[in-house]
Enzyme design. Structure first.
Site, PDB file in Angstrom:
ATOM      1  N   ARG A  41       0.823  -1.225   0.000  1.00 17.72           N
ATOM      2  CA  ARG A  41       0.000   0.000   0.000  1.00 17.72           C
ATOM      3  C   ARG A  41       0.847   1.260   0.000  1.00 17.72           C
ATOM      4  O   ARG A  41       0.489   2.266  -0.580  1.00 17.72           O
ATOM      5  CB  ARG A  41      -0.879   0.061   1.265  1.00 17.72           C
ATOM      6  CG  ARG A  41      -1.943  -0.966   1.398  1.00 17.72           C
ATOM      7  CD  ARG A  41      -2.723  -0.774   2.711  1.00 17.72           C
ATOM      8  NE  ARG A  41      -1.939  -1.103   3.912  1.00 17.72           N
ATOM      9  CZ  ARG A  41      -1.785  -2.325   4.399  1.00 17.72           C
ATOM     10  NH1 ARG A  41      -2.338  -3.351   3.791  1.00 17.72           N
ATOM     11  NH2 ARG A  41      -1.060  -2.556   5.482  1.00 17.72           N
ATOM     12  N   ARG A 101       9.604 -12.673  21.879  1.00 18.69           N
ATOM     13  CA  ARG A 101      10.165 -12.165  23.145  1.00 18.69           C
ATOM     14  C   ARG A 101      10.428 -13.244  24.183  1.00 18.69           C
ATOM     15  O   ARG A 101      11.411 -13.175  24.920  1.00 18.69           O
ATOM     16  CB  ARG A 101       9.227 -11.121  23.760  1.00 18.69           C
ATOM     17  CG  ARG A 101       9.281  -9.792  23.076  1.00 18.69           C
ATOM     18  CD  ARG A 101       8.337  -8.820  23.771  1.00 18.69           C
ATOM     19  NE  ARG A 101       8.149  -7.638  22.968  1.00 18.69           N
ATOM     20  CZ  ARG A 101       7.030  -6.915  22.959  1.00 18.69           C
ATOM     21  NH1 ARG A 101       6.006  -7.260  23.737  1.00 18.69           N
ATOM     22  NH2 ARG A 101       6.940  -5.857  22.201  1.00 18.69           N
ATOM     23  N   CYS A 131       6.534  -1.833  25.607  1.00 19.38           N
ATOM     24  CA  CYS A 131       6.833  -0.468  26.073  1.00 19.38           C
ATOM     25  C   CYS A 131       6.657  -0.294  27.589  1.00 19.38           C
ATOM     26  O   CYS A 131       7.471   0.373  28.239  1.00 19.38           O
ATOM     27  CB  CYS A 131       5.975   0.537  25.322  1.00 19.38           C
ATOM     28  SG  CYS A 131       4.286  -0.004  25.083  1.00 19.38           S
ATOM     29  N   HIS A 244       3.680   6.842  28.288  1.00 22.40           N
ATOM     30  CA  HIS A 244       3.029   5.933  29.236  1.00 22.40           C
ATOM     31  C   HIS A 244       3.472   6.302  30.651  1.00 22.40           C
ATOM     32  O   HIS A 244       4.635   6.664  30.876  1.00 22.40           O
ATOM     33  CB  HIS A 244       3.461   4.487  28.992  1.00 22.40           C
ATOM     34  CG  HIS A 244       2.903   3.854  27.753  1.00 22.40           C
ATOM     35  ND1 HIS A 244       2.070   4.498  26.875  1.00 22.40           N
ATOM     36  CD2 HIS A 244       3.061   2.590  27.275  1.00 22.40           C
ATOM     37  CE1 HIS A 244       1.746   3.656  25.896  1.00 22.40           C
ATOM     38  NE2 HIS A 244       2.338   2.502  26.116  1.00 22.40           N
TER      39      HIS A 244
HETATM   40  P1  A2P Z   1       1.637   0.447   5.825  1.00 25.55           P
HETATM   41  O1  A2P Z   1       1.629   1.904   6.167  1.00 25.55           O
HETATM   42  O2  A2P Z   1       2.101   0.199   4.429  1.00 25.55           O
HETATM   43  O3  A2P Z   1       0.368  -0.267   6.188  1.00 25.55           O
HETATM   44  P2  A2P Z   1       1.414   1.320  13.161  1.00 25.55           P
HETATM   45  O4  A2P Z   1       1.872   0.380  14.245  1.00 25.55           O
HETATM   46  O5  A2P Z   1       1.715   2.743  13.466  1.00 25.55           O
HETATM   47  O6  A2P Z   1      -0.024   1.073  12.796  1.00 25.55           O
HETATM   48  O7  A2P Z   1       2.287   0.936  11.879  1.00 25.55           O
HETATM   49  C1  A2P Z   1       2.301  -0.353  11.303  1.00 25.55           C
HETATM   50  C2  A2P Z   1       3.419  -0.461  10.277  1.00 25.55           C
HETATM   51  O8  A2P Z   1       3.441  -1.810   9.803  1.00 25.55           O
HETATM   52  C3  A2P Z   1       3.214   0.430   9.067  1.00 25.55           C
HETATM   53  O9  A2P Z   1       4.453   0.901   8.605  1.00 25.55           O
HETATM   54  C4  A2P Z   1       2.602  -0.537   8.076  1.00 25.55           C
HETATM   55  O10 A2P Z   1       2.809  -0.200   6.736  1.00 25.55           O
HETATM   56  C5  A2P Z   1       3.382  -1.784   8.384  1.00 25.55           C
HETATM   57  N1  A2P Z   1       2.690  -2.944   7.840  1.00 25.55           N
HETATM   58  C6  A2P Z   1       1.434  -3.353   8.094  1.00 25.55           C
HETATM   59  N2  A2P Z   1       1.125  -4.445   7.341  1.00 25.55           N
HETATM   60  C7  A2P Z   1       2.225  -4.718   6.598  1.00 25.55           C
HETATM   61  C8  A2P Z   1       2.552  -5.701   5.617  1.00 25.55           C
HETATM   62  N3  A2P Z   1       1.676  -6.632   5.241  1.00 25.55           N
HETATM   63  N4  A2P Z   1       3.800  -5.677   5.064  1.00 25.55           N
HETATM   64  C9  A2P Z   1       4.690  -4.728   5.435  1.00 25.55           C
HETATM   65  N5  A2P Z   1       4.438  -3.772   6.350  1.00 25.55           N
HETATM   66  C10 A2P Z   1       3.232  -3.755   6.922  1.00 25.55           C
END
Ligand code: A2P
Length: 339
Positions: A41, A101, A131, A244
């Protein structure tokens, strides 16, 4: 000349990932290349690295060959699928999820507390603690070393950014909606979080505690290397964006006075004591923790209900020391060994 390293940040568009990038830049990590990875995305989007922009690449099609350090913060499922692939390609993975972990062959490391655990990384994976555990053990380590902590009662006050970018956004959106007399429409949290408190973080387990609470039990024991420590946690989500807080009540093997504890904490690495009741000085998530590196400790006092009890108020930025900063500090320790 010292070595320079190829570093990948997985989850680079997320709340923790973007802070990992800014801390790597801020601390001048010895990098030859920084790679920003996220889902399909976001591929092609730009993220900040210091004064530069990086183009986000798709994790699913990225070849990890040649990566030295991979900092993961994209959730447990992504870590379980991709961290072993990066490790097999020769990278050391520093993983912010809970996926590995508690695995005996994965060190769980807080840079100021148990850096020696980095001496053995059999699977090429190092885990970054939760955290809430992270900030607590930074403050408790010197007390445990001095007088032995036998029991910890802790209530957490956890900010919405702990649930990722969407958690922080939900607090902002609901606050604005309620001020316009509109429906808060909860999506990220089970009920309204603006102007409210939610006494459940993550799912319940069979013993009546949540998974978030049980992380505080198991991770504290593993990091402090003492399976006998009893921990009784209550984890609460609060309408704070970043930072936190924890009300912590300790029982110790030997008596420690508040003055002795304050003196230990004043020289403890990573800790800043803010504790002046006469002047009304104590740390808060907004005025101290947000955007700062230290773990702040205040309200240090002897427990009037227990002869060997000590109470503390511990506050830190959950995205920085609670996640991104510690991951970078671990990478720095490993980089120093390889230079
Ligand atoms: P993306 O922005 O492309 O969805 P947060 O914890 O702030 O919600 O961020 C989650 C992070 O994990 C974002 O950078 C998100 O990217 C990434 N992420 C979520 N799903 C996937 C995936 N299938 N492959 C790679 N990165 C992912």
């Amino acid at each position: 000349m010292s070595n320079r390293f190829k570093v990948a940040v997985v989850g680079a568009t997320g709340a923790v990932g973007e802070t990992m990038l800014s801390i790597l830049a801020e601390r001048n990590f010895p990098a030859s290349e920084i790679i920003a990875l996220a889902s399909e995305r976001s591929a092609g989007d730009k993220v900040d690295f210091g004064n530069h922009k990086l183009t986000v690449q798709n994790l699913a099609t990225f070849d990890p060959t040649g990566v030295n350090f991979a900092l993961f913060s994209a959730g447990g499922d992504i870590s379980r699928e991709y961290a072993p692939k990066f490790a097999a390609a020769g990278a050391i993975v520093i993983d912010n999820s809970s996926a590995f972990r508690m695995d005996a062959d994965v060190p769980l490391v807080v840079s100021e507390v148990n850096p020696d655990a980095l001496d053995s990384i059999p699977r090429g994976i190092v885990a970054n603690p939760n955290c809430s555990t992270m900030q607590m053990v930074v403050a408790l380590k010197p007390i445990h070393d001095a007088v032995g902590i036998t029991r910890i009662n802790v209530a957490t006050y956890q900010s919405t950014s702990g649930a990722g970018r969407s958690g922080a956004e939900e607090l902002g959106r609901q606050t604005a909606a309620l001020l316009r007399f509109e429906d808060p429409n909860p999506t990220r949290f089970p009920v309204q979080i603006a102007y409210n408190l939610i006494p459940q973080i993550d799912a319940f387990t069979d013993n009546g505690y949540t998974k978030e609470e049980m992380k505080l039990v198991h991770e504290t024991r593993k990091i402090l290397g003492d399976a006998s420590i009893q921990v009784n946690p209550t984890a609460v989500r609060v309408p704070v964006f970043f930072g936190h807080s924890e009300a912590v009540h300790l029982e110790t093997r030997d008596k420690i006075t508040a003055a002795e504890a304050r003196a230990l904490l004043e020289k403890a690495p990573g800790v800043e004591v803010v504790d002046n009741p006469a002047a009304g000085e104590w740390p808060t998530p907004v005025t101290h923790a947000s955007g700062s590196d230290p773990v702040f400790v205040g309200r240090i006092r002897e427990d009037i209900s227990h002869p060997r009890g000590l109470s503390l108020w511990i506050v830190a930025d959950n995205i920085r020391k609670g996640a991104a900063l510690n991951a970078v500090q671990v990478a720095e320790l490993l980089a120093a060994k390889r230079s």
